[in-house]
Scaffold this motif. Structure first.
Motif, PDB file in Angstrom:
ATOM      1  N   GLU A  63     -51.019 -36.241  61.445  1.00 42.98           N
ATOM      2  CA  GLU A  63     -51.614 -35.377  60.759  1.00 42.98           C
ATOM      3  C   GLU A  63     -51.194 -35.275  59.334  1.00 42.98           C
ATOM      4  O   GLU A  63     -52.042 -34.568  58.328  1.00 42.98           O
ATOM      5  CB  GLU A  63     -51.487 -33.954  61.457  1.00 42.98           C
ATOM      6  N   HIS A 365     -47.473 -47.621  82.788  1.00 42.88           N
ATOM      7  CA  HIS A 365     -46.426 -46.716  82.609  1.00 42.88           C
ATOM      8  C   HIS A 365     -45.648 -46.635  83.797  1.00 42.88           C
ATOM      9  O   HIS A 365     -44.455 -46.386  84.027  1.00 42.88           O
ATOM     10  CB  HIS A 365     -46.758 -45.326  82.372  1.00 42.88           C
ATOM     11  N   ASP A 432     -46.977 -46.000  72.220  1.00 43.20           N
ATOM     12  CA  ASP A 432     -47.243 -46.825  71.206  1.00 43.20           C
ATOM     13  C   ASP A 432     -47.767 -45.984  69.958  1.00 43.20           C
ATOM     14  O   ASP A 432     -47.670 -45.813  68.861  1.00 43.20           O
ATOM     15  CB  ASP A 432     -48.017 -48.092  71.300  1.00 43.20           C
ATOM     16  N   THR A 434     -47.513 -42.631  69.747  1.00 35.81           N
ATOM     17  CA  THR A 434     -46.439 -41.754  69.462  1.00 35.81           C
ATOM     18  C   THR A 434     -45.366 -42.332  68.502  1.00 35.81           C
ATOM     19  O   THR A 434     -44.986 -41.712  67.393  1.00 35.81           O
ATOM     20  CB  THR A 434     -46.182 -40.976  70.566  1.00 35.81           C
ATOM     21  N   ASN A 460     -49.357 -49.402  75.744  1.00 32.03           N
ATOM     22  CA  ASN A 460     -50.544 -49.753  76.478  1.00 32.03           C
ATOM     23  C   ASN A 460     -51.588 -50.063  75.481  1.00 32.03           C
ATOM     24  O   ASN A 460     -52.663 -49.917  76.205  1.00 32.03           O
ATOM     25  CB  ASN A 460     -51.005 -48.287  77.506  1.00 32.03           C
ATOM     26  N   GLY A 464     -53.786 -43.206  75.106  1.00 32.39           N
ATOM     27  CA  GLY A 464     -54.296 -43.019  76.213  1.00 32.39           C
ATOM     28  C   GLY A 464     -54.728 -41.404  76.535  1.00 32.39           C
ATOM     29  O   GLY A 464     -55.738 -41.090  76.856  1.00 32.39           O
TER      30      GLY A 464
HETATM   31  C1  TPP Z   1     -48.159 -33.434  66.720  1.00 38.50           C
HETATM   32  C2  TPP Z   1     -49.151 -33.735  67.653  1.00 38.50           C
HETATM   33  N1  TPP Z   1     -50.054 -34.566  67.386  1.00 38.50           N
HETATM   34  C3  TPP Z   1     -51.001 -34.864  68.428  1.00 38.50           C
HETATM   35  C4  TPP Z   1     -50.741 -34.240  70.017  1.00 38.50           C
HETATM   36  C5  TPP Z   1     -51.410 -34.676  70.948  1.00 38.50           C
HETATM   37  N2  TPP Z   1     -51.117 -35.952  71.682  1.00 38.50           N
HETATM   38  C6  TPP Z   1     -50.332 -35.785  72.622  1.00 38.50           C
HETATM   39  S1  TPP Z   1     -49.965 -37.170  73.391  1.00 38.50           S
HETATM   40  C7  TPP Z   1     -50.951 -38.055  72.192  1.00 38.50           C
HETATM   41  C8  TPP Z   1     -51.060 -39.631  72.089  1.00 38.50           C
HETATM   42  C9  TPP Z   1     -50.251 -40.210  73.257  1.00 38.50           C
HETATM   43  O1  TPP Z   1     -50.691 -41.898  73.004  1.00 38.50           O
HETATM   44  P1  TPP Z   1     -49.467 -42.705  73.109  1.00 38.50           P
HETATM   45  O2  TPP Z   1     -48.144 -42.591  72.477  1.00 38.50           O
HETATM   46  O3  TPP Z   1     -49.996 -44.074  73.008  1.00 38.50           O
HETATM   47  O4  TPP Z   1     -49.345 -42.681  74.738  1.00 38.50           O
HETATM   48  P2  TPP Z   1     -50.344 -43.027  76.089  1.00 38.50           P
HETATM   49  O5  TPP Z   1     -51.076 -41.292  76.486  1.00 38.50           O
HETATM   50  O6  TPP Z   1     -51.308 -43.953  75.679  1.00 38.50           O
HETATM   51  O7  TPP Z   1     -49.652 -43.280  77.046  1.00 38.50           O
HETATM   52  C10 TPP Z   1     -51.462 -37.313  71.385  1.00 38.50           C
HETATM   53  C11 TPP Z   1     -52.413 -37.878  70.102  1.00 38.50           C
HETATM   54  C12 TPP Z   1     -49.437 -33.760  69.923  1.00 38.50           C
HETATM   55  N3  TPP Z   1     -48.855 -33.361  71.129  1.00 38.50           N
HETATM   56  N4  TPP Z   1     -48.803 -33.231  68.856  1.00 38.50           N
END
Ligand code: TPP
Ligand code: SF4
Lengths: 538, 198
Positions: A63, A365, A432, A434, A460, A464
């Protein structure tokens, strides 16, 4: 049947904002996904109209980068929008606060979607406080049509006054559809490149920042006057002045619902444009014996009305227990606060059990947590710090494999702090997306400090949790990790599949014993993304 | 009928949004006002999800339906139907439910007990939507079966909803359209049968 067909569309609040931004002539939208804001950017990404107009819309890494990119576009005189969920504004708070001091040049609108009741979030913070904090004007639409109208208005306002404008949504508006009328046939033409007359406008050296800040302060009475006169802040008269009602944004709908076809007998002040219209609020207090404040989020307006010396009972709402202190409002809560009798209802049978979300069948996962659990079995003193994403569901049975989930990236840095406190093994598990959002700098700290800990990237190849958006640098994580300085012999790329379980457990075991930084990239595509045919790379 | 409040309950991934989308589109085409509250995000990963769908000839205020106000509760599986019973009108509300459970959790109660709760309701239609969908050619058409079963209770004529089903699946090709229309008809017939029985 009153609604006209043809120009009426059934849009999510998010989609109404998106179309309005296109119609307002944006040149770009900048965002990182986050429920309930994701569909704004996705709508623009899919819009043929936006594509034809060359509106840029790809995802940003986080962000903060999104907000700064939008500010750069505004610097160039063009209109830009930044979108995020409420906690995303924490990440972007630095550029947001400072953009209030530089001011906007091309219209700059920051859309923030709050999640009261925490349907998909770690907290229910109220972004209106950020608007107050930055001293910028902001809108809080009451319905999807207002979401459309106020987004367009926000761009005009931003450009007219040279100030970033915030638009606050909540989950219920963002993710609810309603008939919306598009007001124009064609989007407004985009602004040409046009620099600010003052070449030092965006140089926040103390002397310039002081001057800019004073200019912002001089505009505050104008923002206030605009809110007092706003067509979105309306008063409806009512003869019964034993009670007055202030309803912010969406809350006004629950109020109307409570009275059905009848008019509300009490005076009602609806607020959708801020700074809060203080004169109108004061008039409510003067004219009514007591005032009930209905607002989603924290008691911002209620607290303002209460001040330090309100007569007891004069202002009612979340602070005096008339409404619950936490959680979103709904028609039942509002009807109850108005003293309406609840209808007779069926009960939920006692054998109905909660159904929490869970990892999909075949989710990579699950295999990662299987080998993590086995490798950790010999280490009762070890702890696993995790993060936000689908993999957070590893906290629930049957895995119960993680001990923390705080904010994007915190797994990496909390594991570091705990390792330095003497916890061993100290393990971080991060997704990935995050990791790219907020994990890189933490890993650099680890490399610099040679911290004895293991970082597992649950890769992944997609984002996701929010519906499968592409991840920056997909497939290149190992290069990045090594580039940051993690020794190549302590970087492993594993494939989380049951057939590899033993080998994966062995590799992790060895790294848990190593007293330095190690990284395990556990890589297999999300099964939902695979089914949808998303490459996850882009 | 000048307005109607419908709650659609199920498990993330069951296609609740398609049902809401089909009814919503048909409603818009008939000039009705619509509000349709959806669940996106975390709960979609196999958790309990619900969509509030409101139709009216007049503008609609709230996006959410109040408790005890839903005219129709459409349940994609039995436990999710029961979870949302407090929203159903105590007198006169109709429950249309698929009797086949989604058992994605260990603590899922005995199906017979759940069905017994449903059987105590005055107005209900209970059907094996999975078997009917299979008969129509694809288990994925469970939502079209349920939509068919619910069509008799909607303020929009069943034929109009049926057309909206065809329109909705059009982009997936003729076979999928045929399967979903058959699923819709089977659901509709099953609900009629069901009404004679109860
Ligand atoms: C500051 C912030 N931005 C966005 C989010 C929303 N959010 C939570 S998890 C996530 C993405 C997770 O993606 P990844 O790390 O690839 O894990 P996956 O869900 O694919 O297992 C997002 C965008 C949040 N919680 N906090
Ligand atoms: S969406 Fe993908 S990452 Fe998330 S639980 Fe399902 S398979 Fe796993």
């Amino acid at each position: 049947m009153s609604a006209q067909t043809g120009k009426i569309r059934l849009w999510l609040g998010d989609e109404a904002v998106a179309q309005a931004a296109i119609d307002a002539g944006i040149s770009g939208v900048y965002a990182y996904p986050g429920t309930p804001s994701t569909e704004i950017t996705e709508y623009i990404q899919k819009s043929a109209e936006a594509r034809a107009l060359g509106v840029r819309s790809a995802w940003s890494c986080n962000e903060k980068t999104a907000m700064e990119e939008a500010l750069g576009m505004s610097f160039a005189g063009k209109r830009a929008m930044a979108c995020m969920k409420h906690v995303g504004l924490n990440v972007a708070a630095d550029p947001f606060m400072n953009a209030a001091i530089t001011g906007a040049h091309g219209g700059l609108v920051v859309v923030v979607a709050d999640d009261p009741s925490m349907h998909s979030s770690q907290n229910e913070q109220d972004s209106r406080y950020y608007g107050v904090f930055a001293q910028v004007p902001f809108f809080e639409p009451a319905d999807q049509q207002e979401a459309y109208d106020q987004t367009r208005e926000a761009f005009d306002f931003s450009e007219r006054w040279g100030v970033p404008v915030m638009l606050r949504l909540t989950t219920r508006l963002a993710h609810s559809r309603a008939n919306v009328k598009r007001r124009v046939e064609q989007p407004r033409a985009q602004n040409p490149i046009r620099f600010h007359d003052d070449p030092r406008r965006f140089v926040l050296l103390p002397a310039i920042a002081r001057r800019n800040y004073n200019e912002l302060l001089k505009k505050l009475p104008e923002f206030q006057a605009a809110a007092e006169a706003s067509p979105y802040n309306t008063v409806e008269e009512g003869s019964d002045r034993s009670l007055g009602i202030v309803a912010c944004g969406l809350a006004v709908n629950y109020l109307r619902e409570a009275y059905g076809d009848e008019a509300c007998p009490h005076p009602v002040l609806k607020i959708s444009q801020y700074p809060a219209p203080r004169k109108a609020l004061a008039r409510m207090l003067e004219r009514c014996e007591s005032v009930l404040v209905l607002e989603d989020g924290y008691p911002l307006v209620e607290d303002l009305m209460k001040g330090v010396n309100a007569r007891p009972g004069a202002v009612r709402g979340r602070l005096d227990g008339t409404l619950p202190r936490a959680g979103e409002l709904d028609p039942d809560i509002v009807a109850q606060a108005l003293g309406h009798a609840a209808p007779h209802t069926h009960e939920v049978p006692a054998d109905v059990v909660p159904r929490p979300p869970s990892l999909c069948a075949g989710c990579p996962h699950a295999n990662t947590y299987d080998f993590l659990r086995d490798a950790m079995a010999d280490h009762p003193g070890g702890r696993v710090f995790s993060d936000i994403g689908c993999y957070t569901l590893g906290a629930l049975p049957p895995y119960e494999a993680i001990n923390s989930c705080v904010d994007m990236g915190a797994s990496v840095t909390m594991a570091k702090g705990a390792a330095e406190a003497g916890v061993h093994p100290s393990v971080a598990v991060i997704g990935d997306s995050t990791f790219m959002h907020s994990g890189l700098t933490g890993l650099l700290d680890i490399v610099e400090d040679k911290t004895p800990m293991t970082l597992i990237i649950a890769d992944n190849l997609t984002t996701g949790m929010t519906g499968g958006q592409p991840v920056a640098a997909a497939g290149r994580l190992e290069d990045i990790v090594k580039g940051l300085g993690v020794a190549p012999e302590h970087v492993h790329v594993l494939v989380p599949l049951p057939g590899n379980h033993k080998a994966n457990t062995e590799i992790l075991r060895k790294e848990l014993d190593y007293r330095g930084p190690s990284v395990i990239i556990s890589r297999r595509q999300c099964v939902v993304a695979a089914r949808a045919g998303k490459s996850g790379i882009g | 009928m000048t307005h109607q409040d419908i709650l659609i309950a199920g498990v993330g991934g069951q296609g609740i949004l398609s049902i809401a989308g089909i009814i919503g589109t048909a409603a818009i085409e008939r000039g009705l006002h619509v509000k349709q509250c959806e669940v996106h995000g975390m709960a979609q990963r196999g958790g309990a999800v619900v969509s509030h769908l409101r139709l009216s000839e007049k503008p609609i205020a709230s996006d959410l339906i109040g408790r005890g106000r839903a005219d129709l509760l459409l349940a994609m599986e039995p436990m999710e139907g029961l979870r949302h019973l407090p929203w159903l009108k105590h007198d006169g509300g109709v429950l249309v439910a698929n009797r086949v459970p989604v058992r994605n959790l260990k603590t899922y109660p005995a199906t017979e007990a759940l069905i017994a709760h449903i059987d105590r309701l005055q107005k209900r239609r209970l059907l094996d939507a999975e078997a009917l969908a299979r008969k129509a050619g694809t288990v994925r058409a469970v939502n079209s079966v349920l939509l068919g079963a619910a069509s008799a209770f909607l303020m929009i004529p069943a034929e109009v909803i049926r057309d909206a089903v065809a329109q909705f699946f059009d982009y997936k090709g003729a076979t999928i359209v045929e399967q979903n229309l058959m699923a819709f008809d089977l659901g509709r017939a099953a609900a009629e049968e069901n009404s004679k029985a109860s």
